[in-house]
Scaffold this motif. Structure first.
Motif, PDB file in Angstrom:
ATOM      1  N   GLN A  66      -8.826  -0.408  -0.548  1.00  0.00           N
ATOM      2  CA  GLN A  66      -8.954   0.105  -1.901  1.00  0.00           C
ATOM      3  C   GLN A  66      -8.412   1.526  -1.988  1.00  0.00           C
ATOM      4  OE1 GLN A  66     -13.119   0.000  -2.810  1.00  0.00           O
ATOM      5  NE2 GLN A  66     -13.682   1.547  -1.295  1.00  0.00           N
ATOM      6  N   VAL A  67      -8.019   1.897  -3.191  1.00  0.00           N
ATOM      7  CA  VAL A  67      -7.541   3.252  -3.433  1.00  0.00           C
ATOM      8  C   VAL A  67      -8.652   4.237  -3.078  1.00  0.00           C
ATOM      9  CG1 VAL A  67      -6.801   4.880  -5.205  1.00  0.00           C
ATOM     10  CG2 VAL A  67      -5.914   2.543  -5.223  1.00  0.00           C
ATOM     11  N   GLY A  68      -8.281   5.271  -2.323  1.00  0.00           N
ATOM     12  CA  GLY A  68      -9.255   6.249  -1.873  1.00  0.00           C
ATOM     13  C   GLY A  68      -9.691   6.044  -0.439  1.00  0.00           C
ATOM     14  N   ARG A  69      -9.356   4.879   0.119  1.00  0.00           N
ATOM     15  CA  ARG A  69      -9.714   4.629   1.521  1.00  0.00           C
ATOM     16  C   ARG A  69      -8.956   5.598   2.419  1.00  0.00           C
ATOM     17  NH1 ARG A  69      -8.628  -0.931   5.045  1.00  0.00           N
ATOM     18  NH2 ARG A  69      -9.368  -0.110   7.045  1.00  0.00           N
ATOM     19  N   ARG A  70      -9.594   6.033   3.487  1.00  0.00           N
ATOM     20  CA  ARG A  70      -8.976   6.944   4.446  1.00  0.00           C
ATOM     21  C   ARG A  70      -8.906   6.286   5.821  1.00  0.00           C
ATOM     22  NH1 ARG A  70      -8.829  12.374   3.009  1.00  0.00           N
ATOM     23  NH2 ARG A  70      -9.533  12.743   0.869  1.00  0.00           N
ATOM     24  N   SER A  71      -7.876   6.646   6.566  1.00  0.00           N
ATOM     25  CA  SER A  71      -7.769   6.142   7.930  1.00  0.00           C
ATOM     26  C   SER A  71      -7.140   7.215   8.805  1.00  0.00           C
ATOM     27  CB  SER A  71      -6.926   4.861   7.977  1.00  0.00           C
ATOM     28  OG  SER A  71      -5.608   5.116   7.540  1.00  0.00           O
ATOM     29  N   PRO A  72      -7.458   7.207  10.104  1.00  0.00           N
ATOM     30  CA  PRO A  72      -6.859   8.201  11.010  1.00  0.00           C
ATOM     31  C   PRO A  72      -5.346   8.026  11.069  1.00  0.00           C
ATOM     32  CG  PRO A  72      -8.715   7.047  12.044  1.00  0.00           C
ATOM     33  CD  PRO A  72      -8.392   6.308  10.794  1.00  0.00           C
ATOM     34  N   LEU A  73      -4.638   9.110  11.297  1.00  0.00           N
ATOM     35  CA  LEU A  73      -3.175   9.052  11.343  1.00  0.00           C
ATOM     36  C   LEU A  73      -2.648   8.270  12.538  1.00  0.00           C
ATOM     37  CD1 LEU A  73      -2.259  12.717  10.328  1.00  0.00           C
ATOM     38  CD2 LEU A  73      -2.034  10.667   8.919  1.00  0.00           C
ATOM     39  N   TYR A  74      -3.458   8.120  13.575  1.00  0.00           N
ATOM     40  CA  TYR A  74      -2.945   7.510  14.798  1.00  0.00           C
ATOM     41  C   TYR A  74      -2.954   5.985  14.780  1.00  0.00           C
ATOM     42  CZ  TYR A  74      -7.876   6.866  16.195  1.00  0.00           C
ATOM     43  OH  TYR A  74      -9.196   6.513  16.242  1.00  0.00           O
TER      44      TYR A  74
ATOM     45  N   ASN B 155       0.823  -1.212   0.000  1.00  0.00           N
ATOM     46  CA  ASN B 155       0.000   0.000   0.000  1.00  0.00           C
ATOM     47  C   ASN B 155       0.855   1.260   0.000  1.00  0.00           C
ATOM     48  OD1 ASN B 155      -2.565  -1.452   0.395  1.00  0.00           O
ATOM     49  ND2 ASN B 155      -1.738  -1.890   2.429  1.00  0.00           N
ATOM     50  N   LEU B 156       0.321   2.310  -0.581  1.00  0.00           N
ATOM     51  CA  LEU B 156       0.967   3.622  -0.594  1.00  0.00           C
ATOM     52  C   LEU B 156      -0.031   4.643  -0.084  1.00  0.00           C
ATOM     53  CD1 LEU B 156       3.507   5.258  -1.554  1.00  0.00           C
ATOM     54  CD2 LEU B 156       2.298   5.586  -3.730  1.00  0.00           C
ATOM     55  N   THR B 157       0.375   5.412   0.947  1.00  0.00           N
ATOM     56  CA  THR B 157      -0.525   6.413   1.518  1.00  0.00           C
ATOM     57  C   THR B 157       0.103   7.800   1.500  1.00  0.00           C
ATOM     58  OG1 THR B 157       0.320   6.037   3.754  1.00  0.00           O
ATOM     59  CG2 THR B 157      -1.617   4.779   3.095  1.00  0.00           C
ATOM     60  N   LEU B 158      -0.764   8.785   1.570  1.00  0.00           N
ATOM     61  CA  LEU B 158      -0.363  10.191   1.677  1.00  0.00           C
ATOM     62  C   LEU B 158      -1.157  10.854   2.785  1.00  0.00           C
ATOM     63  CD1 LEU B 158      -0.212  11.653  -1.944  1.00  0.00           C
ATOM     64  CD2 LEU B 158       1.685  11.395  -0.377  1.00  0.00           C
ATOM     65  N   LYS B 159      -0.563  11.858   3.408  1.00  0.00           N
ATOM     66  CA  LYS B 159      -1.280  12.657   4.395  1.00  0.00           C
ATOM     67  C   LYS B 159      -2.249  13.583   3.682  1.00  0.00           C
ATOM     68  CE  LYS B 159      -0.540  15.993   8.165  1.00  0.00           C
ATOM     69  NZ  LYS B 159      -1.352  17.080   7.596  1.00  0.00           N
ATOM     70  N   ASP B 160      -3.480  13.609   4.158  1.00  0.00           N
ATOM     71  CA  ASP B 160      -4.491  14.510   3.625  1.00  0.00           C
ATOM     72  C   ASP B 160      -5.290  15.048   4.805  1.00  0.00           C
ATOM     73  OD1 ASP B 160      -6.013  15.946   1.854  1.00  0.00           O
ATOM     74  OD2 ASP B 160      -7.358  14.286   1.379  1.00  0.00           O
ATOM     75  N   GLY B 161      -4.908  16.229   5.285  1.00  0.00           N
ATOM     76  CA  GLY B 161      -5.525  16.773   6.479  1.00  0.00           C
ATOM     77  C   GLY B 161      -5.122  15.961   7.693  1.00  0.00           C
ATOM     78  N   ASP B 162      -6.092  15.513   8.459  1.00  0.00           N
ATOM     79  CA  ASP B 162      -5.841  14.706   9.643  1.00  0.00           C
ATOM     80  C   ASP B 162      -6.001  13.222   9.361  1.00  0.00           C
ATOM     81  OD1 ASP B 162      -5.265  16.875  11.202  1.00  0.00           O
ATOM     82  OD2 ASP B 162      -7.295  17.083  11.992  1.00  0.00           O
ATOM     83  N   GLU B 163      -5.916  12.844   8.100  1.00  0.00           N
ATOM     84  CA  GLU B 163      -6.069  11.446   7.715  1.00  0.00           C
ATOM     85  C   GLU B 163      -4.967  11.033   6.742  1.00  0.00           C
ATOM     86  OE1 GLU B 163     -10.790  10.580   7.629  1.00  0.00           O
ATOM     87  OE2 GLU B 163     -10.054  11.940   6.067  1.00  0.00           O
TER      88      GLU B 163
ATOM     89  N   GLU C 167      -2.495   4.144  -3.774  1.00  0.00           N
ATOM     90  CA  GLU C 167      -2.146   3.007  -4.625  1.00  0.00           C
ATOM     91  C   GLU C 167      -2.164   1.747  -3.779  1.00  0.00           C
ATOM     92  OE1 GLU C 167      -2.322   1.319  -7.427  1.00  0.00           O
ATOM     93  OE2 GLU C 167      -1.208   2.926  -8.427  1.00  0.00           O
ATOM     94  N   LYS C 168      -2.611   0.668  -4.366  1.00  0.00           N
ATOM     95  CA  LYS C 168      -2.598  -0.627  -3.681  1.00  0.00           C
ATOM     96  C   LYS C 168      -2.356  -1.732  -4.698  1.00  0.00           C
ATOM     97  CE  LYS C 168      -4.969  -4.229  -1.346  1.00  0.00           C
ATOM     98  NZ  LYS C 168      -6.241  -4.848  -0.972  1.00  0.00           N
ATOM     99  N   LEU C 169      -1.460  -2.644  -4.364  1.00  0.00           N
ATOM    100  CA  LEU C 169      -1.200  -3.808  -5.197  1.00  0.00           C
ATOM    101  C   LEU C 169      -1.549  -5.046  -4.394  1.00  0.00           C
ATOM    102  CD1 LEU C 169       2.235  -2.805  -6.760  1.00  0.00           C
ATOM    103  CD2 LEU C 169      -0.044  -2.457  -7.704  1.00  0.00           C
ATOM    104  N   ASP C 170      -2.425  -5.876  -4.937  1.00  0.00           N
ATOM    105  CA  ASP C 170      -2.881  -7.060  -4.223  1.00  0.00           C
ATOM    106  C   ASP C 170      -1.926  -8.234  -4.412  1.00  0.00           C
ATOM    107  OD1 ASP C 170      -5.186  -6.951  -2.594  1.00  0.00           O
ATOM    108  OD2 ASP C 170      -6.395  -6.494  -4.356  1.00  0.00           O
ATOM    109  N   THR C 171      -2.031  -9.182  -3.508  1.00  0.00           N
ATOM    110  CA  THR C 171      -1.318 -10.440  -3.605  1.00  0.00           C
ATOM    111  C   THR C 171      -2.230 -11.466  -4.276  1.00  0.00           C
ATOM    112  OG1 THR C 171      -0.349 -12.241  -2.305  1.00  0.00           O
ATOM    113  CG2 THR C 171      -2.127 -11.017  -1.297  1.00  0.00           C
ATOM    114  N   ASP C 172      -1.673 -12.613  -4.658  1.00  0.00           N
ATOM    115  CA  ASP C 172      -2.505 -13.660  -5.254  1.00  0.00           C
ATOM    116  C   ASP C 172      -2.977 -14.671  -4.216  1.00  0.00           C
ATOM    117  OD1 ASP C 172      -0.188 -15.034  -4.724  1.00  0.00           O
ATOM    118  OD2 ASP C 172       0.296 -15.496  -6.802  1.00  0.00           O
ATOM    119  N   HIS C 173      -2.710 -14.402  -2.942  1.00  0.00           N
ATOM    120  CA  HIS C 173      -3.224 -15.284  -1.896  1.00  0.00           C
ATOM    121  C   HIS C 173      -4.746 -15.273  -1.908  1.00  0.00           C
ATOM    122  CE1 HIS C 173       0.339 -16.559   0.246  1.00  0.00           C
ATOM    123  NE2 HIS C 173       0.792 -15.329   0.320  1.00  0.00           N
TER     124      HIS C 173
END
Length: 254
Positions: free
Chosen positions: A126-134, A100-108, A113-119
């Motif tokens: 998914q791309v566009g998902r947001r999560s808290p920085l903590y 996964n690749l993330t960027l800071k956007d405000g407080d999130e 970008e995300k590359l899946d495994t074949d497992h």
């Protein structure tokens, strides 16, 4: 057109005029857009108040400095994805886990970008998902390398809500974890965003040495043995440093 907000459409009509004109008076905006003068005057005033337009002493309007900020952000994000993706693909193929690749956007943190495994058993991100920085390694690594004052302000003003079994909910514990991440050069999380998952992340820096994103591998906890985790930590750190170097960063990896 029936489903579109008319005010938004008219505002974009005005802004689009500046793609081919560097400066326009209100009269010229009215003439070129076909919008009634009263509506155009109100709209231009609102766009100016928001920083999307600026007005000089001669009464000419031009695009505001906010567009420079938007342009910088878009350019930064596109460039990062372009630079990072081949290295993400190599890392994914080597460890056979999601990358996964993330960027800071405000407080999130936002996943760009995300590359899946074949497992057959994999994490849902998914791309566009947001999560808290903590919480979660790929988000928290950004918080770990933020300016100390900005970091303290964020922690002081943020409610640490429990999102999974092991989400950090104590400010003192969070500060200690962030400090250790900077010492180690990576972050690791267990069941912080989703139960029974592990994420390992390393920071990505720009040419100025500022943190701009996080790179992580993530998967079900059952696939992260002690030996394999130690190996993946080194691989994630090295890949993140390679990406940072291509972005102009010149420091040495920890």
């Amino acid at each position: 057109m029936q489903n579109k907000n008319k005010t938004v459409v008219k505002s974009l009509t005005v802004l689009n005029l500046f793609r081919t004109h560097s400066r326009l008076t209100l009269h010229e905006i009215v003439h070129l857009s076909g919008i009634p003068k009263t509506s155009a005057h109100r709209m231009v005033g609102s766009l100016t108040d928001m920083g999307l337009l600026t007005k000089d002493s001669d009464g000419y309007y031009s695009l505001g400095l906010l567009f420079l900020e938007f342009g910088h952000l878009v350019s930064q994000r596109i460039d990062l994805r372009k630079v990072a993706k081949p290295h993400m693909e190599a890392l994914r193929d080597e460890v056979n886990e999601a990358v996964n690749l993330t960027l800071k956007d405000g407080d999130e943190a936002v996943y760009i970008e995300k590359l899946d495994t074949d497992h057959p058993v994999r994490l849902f991100t998914q791309v566009g998902r947001r999560s808290p920085l903590y919480t979660g390694a790929c988000s928290r690594i950004i918080l770990a390398y933020m300016d100390e004052v900005e970091q303290d302000t964020y922690i002081r003003n943020t409610e640490l809500k429990r999102l999974a079994e092991k989400t950090i909910e104590d400010q003192s514990e969070l500060k200690n974890v962030l400090k250790q991440s900077r010492i180690n050069g990576f972050a690791i999380s267990y069941s912080e965003l989703e139960n029974n998952t592990v994420s390992i992340a390393a920071p990505i820096f720009n040419i100025s040495g500022q943190i701009i994103g996080g790179l992580s591998v993530a998967g079900p906890e059952l696939r992260f043995s002690t030996d394999r985790t130690a190996d993946m930590i080194q691989k994630v750190k090295q890949t993140a440093h390679t990406i940072s170097t291509e972005l102009g960063f010149t420091d040495q990896p920890k």
